[in-house]
Design a protein around this motif. Structure first.
Motif, mmCIF file in Angstrom:
data_model
loop_
_atom_site.group_PDB
_atom_site.id
_atom_site.type_symbol
_atom_site.label_atom_id
_atom_site.label_comp_id
_atom_site.label_asym_id
_atom_site.label_seq_id
_atom_site.Cartn_x
_atom_site.Cartn_y
_atom_site.Cartn_z
ATOM 1 N N MET A 1 0.848 -1.194 0.000
ATOM 2 C CA MET A 1 0.000 0.000 0.000
ATOM 3 C C MET A 1 0.886 1.247 0.000
ATOM 4 N N THR A 2 0.590 2.180 -0.913
ATOM 5 C CA THR A 2 1.398 3.381 -1.018
ATOM 6 C C THR A 2 1.031 4.382 0.076
ATOM 7 N N GLU A 3 1.919 5.362 0.251
ATOM 8 C CA GLU A 3 1.669 6.412 1.244
ATOM 9 C C GLU A 3 0.403 7.191 0.896
ATOM 10 N N GLN A 4 0.173 7.425 -0.410
ATOM 11 C CA GLN A 4 -1.015 8.153 -0.852
ATOM 12 C C GLN A 4 -2.298 7.374 -0.534
ATOM 13 N N GLN A 5 -2.246 6.047 -0.707
ATOM 14 C CA GLN A 5 -3.407 5.212 -0.384
ATOM 15 C C GLN A 5 -3.719 5.246 1.111
ATOM 16 N N VAL A 6 -2.657 5.210 1.924
ATOM 17 C CA VAL A 6 -2.842 5.291 3.379
ATOM 18 C C VAL A 6 -3.488 6.619 3.755
ATOM 19 N N GLU A 7 -2.980 7.710 3.182
ATOM 20 C CA GLU A 7 -3.530 9.038 3.478
ATOM 21 C C GLU A 7 -5.000 9.127 3.077
ATOM 22 N N LYS A 8 -5.343 8.519 1.964
ATOM 23 C CA LYS A 8 -6.734 8.542 1.509
ATOM 24 C C LYS A 8 -7.645 7.829 2.505
ATOM 25 N N ILE A 9 -7.197 6.678 2.996
ATOM 26 C CA ILE A 9 -7.988 5.928 3.976
ATOM 27 C C ILE A 9 -8.110 6.709 5.280
ATOM 28 N N LEU A 10 -7.020 7.346 5.702
ATOM 29 C CA LEU A 10 -7.052 8.116 6.948
ATOM 30 C C LEU A 10 -7.996 9.310 6.843
ATOM 31 N N ARG A 11 -8.046 9.941 5.662
ATOM 32 C CA ARG A 11 -9.001 11.043 5.460
ATOM 33 C C ARG A 11 -10.436 10.535 5.556
ATOM 34 N N LYS A 12 -10.677 9.365 4.946
ATOM 35 C CA LYS A 12 -12.011 8.755 5.038
ATOM 36 C C LYS A 12 -12.366 8.464 6.494
ATOM 37 N N LEU A 13 -11.398 7.918 7.210
ATOM 38 C CA LEU A 13 -11.613 7.578 8.625
ATOM 39 C C LEU A 13 -12.021 8.795 9.443
ATOM 40 N N SER A 14 -11.333 9.898 9.197
ATOM 41 C CA SER A 14 -11.623 11.121 9.932
ATOM 42 C C SER A 14 -13.066 11.556 9.714
ATOM 43 N N ASN A 15 -13.514 11.516 8.474
ATOM 44 C CA ASN A 15 -14.896 11.890 8.162
ATOM 45 C C ASN A 15 -15.895 10.899 8.741
ATOM 46 N N GLN A 16 -15.554 9.621 8.661
ATOM 47 C CA GLN A 16 -16.469 8.590 9.170
ATOM 48 C C GLN A 16 -16.636 8.693 10.681
ATOM 49 N N LYS A 17 -15.534 8.973 11.405
ATOM 50 C CA LYS A 17 -15.634 9.170 12.850
ATOM 51 C C LYS A 17 -16.474 10.406 13.168
ATOM 52 N N MET A 18 -16.270 11.467 12.389
ATOM 53 C CA MET A 18 -16.989 12.713 12.621
ATOM 54 C C MET A 18 -18.495 12.536 12.461
ATOM 55 N N PHE A 19 -18.887 11.737 11.472
ATOM 56 C CA PHE A 19 -20.311 11.577 11.164
ATOM 57 C C PHE A 19 -20.913 10.293 11.737
ATOM 58 N N GLY A 20 -20.168 9.649 12.640
ATOM 59 C CA GLY A 20 -20.708 8.492 13.337
ATOM 60 C C GLY A 20 -20.856 7.236 12.483
ATOM 61 N N GLU A 21 -20.108 7.146 11.395
ATOM 62 C CA GLU A 21 -20.176 5.962 10.522
ATOM 63 C C GLU A 21 -19.192 4.922 11.051
ATOM 64 N N THR A 22 -19.522 4.381 12.208
ATOM 65 C CA THR A 22 -18.580 3.542 12.952
ATOM 66 C C THR A 22 -18.206 2.266 12.204
ATOM 67 N N GLU A 23 -19.187 1.603 11.619
ATOM 68 C CA GLU A 23 -18.894 0.329 10.938
ATOM 69 C C GLU A 23 -17.937 0.531 9.769
ATOM 70 N N LYS A 24 -18.138 1.605 9.015
ATOM 71 C CA LYS A 24 -17.236 1.891 7.890
ATOM 72 C C LYS A 24 -15.828 2.207 8.402
ATOM 73 N N ALA A 25 -15.755 2.952 9.489
ATOM 74 C CA ALA A 25 -14.450 3.295 10.064
ATOM 75 C C ALA A 25 -13.715 2.041 10.523
ATOM 76 N N ILE A 26 -14.441 1.135 11.169
ATOM 77 C CA ILE A 26 -13.833 -0.124 11.618
ATOM 78 C C ILE A 26 -13.305 -0.919 10.426
ATOM 79 N N ALA A 27 -14.106 -0.983 9.365
ATOM 80 C CA ALA A 27 -13.685 -1.738 8.174
ATOM 81 C C ALA A 27 -12.404 -1.149 7.581
ATOM 82 N N ASN A 28 -12.340 0.171 7.489
ATOM 83 C CA ASN A 28 -11.150 0.807 6.921
ATOM 84 C C ASN A 28 -9.935 0.630 7.823
ATOM 85 N N LEU A 29 -10.149 0.677 9.131
ATOM 86 C CA LEU A 29 -9.034 0.463 10.049
ATOM 87 C C LEU A 29 -8.502 -0.960 9.961
ATOM 88 N N HIS A 30 -9.384 -1.906 9.757
ATOM 89 C CA HIS A 30 -8.920 -3.290 9.618
ATOM 90 C C HIS A 30 -8.105 -3.458 8.339
#
Length: 259
Positions: A1-30
């Motif tokens: 996984m490239t650094e850019q791909q990691v950053e993209k997932i982390l940006r998604k995670l931040s938004n998902q945590k903010m909007f309470g999308e817990t299941e999606k955040a868990i999936a991305n963290l895994h």
């Protein structure tokens, strides 16, 4: 996984945590954890998101894994403290929060957790000590930050630290010092809140504190501001004075405001 791909997932995670999308955040963290199984940051983040999802056993499991990799990882101790506090074990929570601030690197959130815990437990002297340390040692140049950064730290920790600090000072009868801390707090917020007619709850609290401290000059200034700047009705101002006489500083006695 490239650094850019990691950053993209982390940006998604931040938004998902903010909007309470817990299941999606868990999936991305895994996804990140599977790619980097020895990365303590992702393990602790899993612990955090499972805590948000009210899955305490899973949260504990991933924090423990993070600490197996780095026994000094403060973020994992913070989450373990949150888990203990949620389970009602305040003594264990305090132990973990203290662990989080005992490491070589200063950890802002560990100090904030101690402030919040001590205030909740009515251990006000300890809350004051930790809050003053926190305010003195983190974001020291905060008054020079851009407005957006000031808003960010205000939301993340600063407002909670000041709120519990001046509340603890009030509850220990240190009215003048409480007023000083409120004025510091309002002055910081005025860096990016420019509306001079925005009535703040702190204005009412300052009015009451000056009366409680019997500071004649500031009582007069504060009352004039209430009546002539904010246009608060005279009967309400008098009711606020009654609150102070009856010990209602952080709250109001509804009986004083009935017509």
């Amino acid at each position: 996984m490239t650094e850019q791909q990691v950053e993209k997932i982390l940006r998604k995670l931040s938004n998902q945590k903010m909007f309470g999308e817990t299941e999606k955040a868990i999936a991305n963290l895994h996804i990140l954890n599977n790619e980097f199984p020895k990365e303590k940051k992702y393990l602790a983040l899993l612990g955090s998101i499972y805590f948000d999802a009210d899955s305490m056993d899973k949260a504990e499991e991933y924090c423990t894994k993070a600490l197996e990799i780095d026994p000094d990882y403060a973020e994992a101790y913070e989450i373990k403290g949150l888990i203990a506090e949620k389970k009602g074990d305040n003594e264990l929570a305090e132990k973990y929060y203290k662990e989080s601030v005992s490491k070589e690197k200063l950890f802002k959130m560990g100090y904030l957790r101690l402030v919040l815990l001590y205030h909740k437990l009515e251990r006000y002297d300890e809350a004051i000590m930790q809050a003053e340390y926190l305010l003195a040692n983190f974001d020291k140049n905060r008054n020079e930050y851009p407005a957006e950064d000031q808003r960010k730290i205000f939301a993340q920790w600063l407002s909670l630290a000041y709120n519990r600090l001046y509340s603890s000072l009030i509850r220990t009868g240190q009215f003048e010092k409480a007023a000083d801390k409120i004025n510091e707090y309002v002055a910081f917020r005025s860096n990016y809140i420019k509306d001079p007619y925005q009535f703040l709850s702190e204005d009412e609290l300052l009015f009451k504190l000056y009366h409680a401290a019997k500071d004649t000059e500031k009582m007069k200034e504060s009352e004039e501001k209430m009546l002539n700047h904010y246009m608060v009705p005279l009967d309400v101002v008098e009711s606020m004075k009654k609150d102070v006489e009856q010990g209602y500083i952080e709250s109001a006695n509804p009986a004083n405001y009935t017509v």
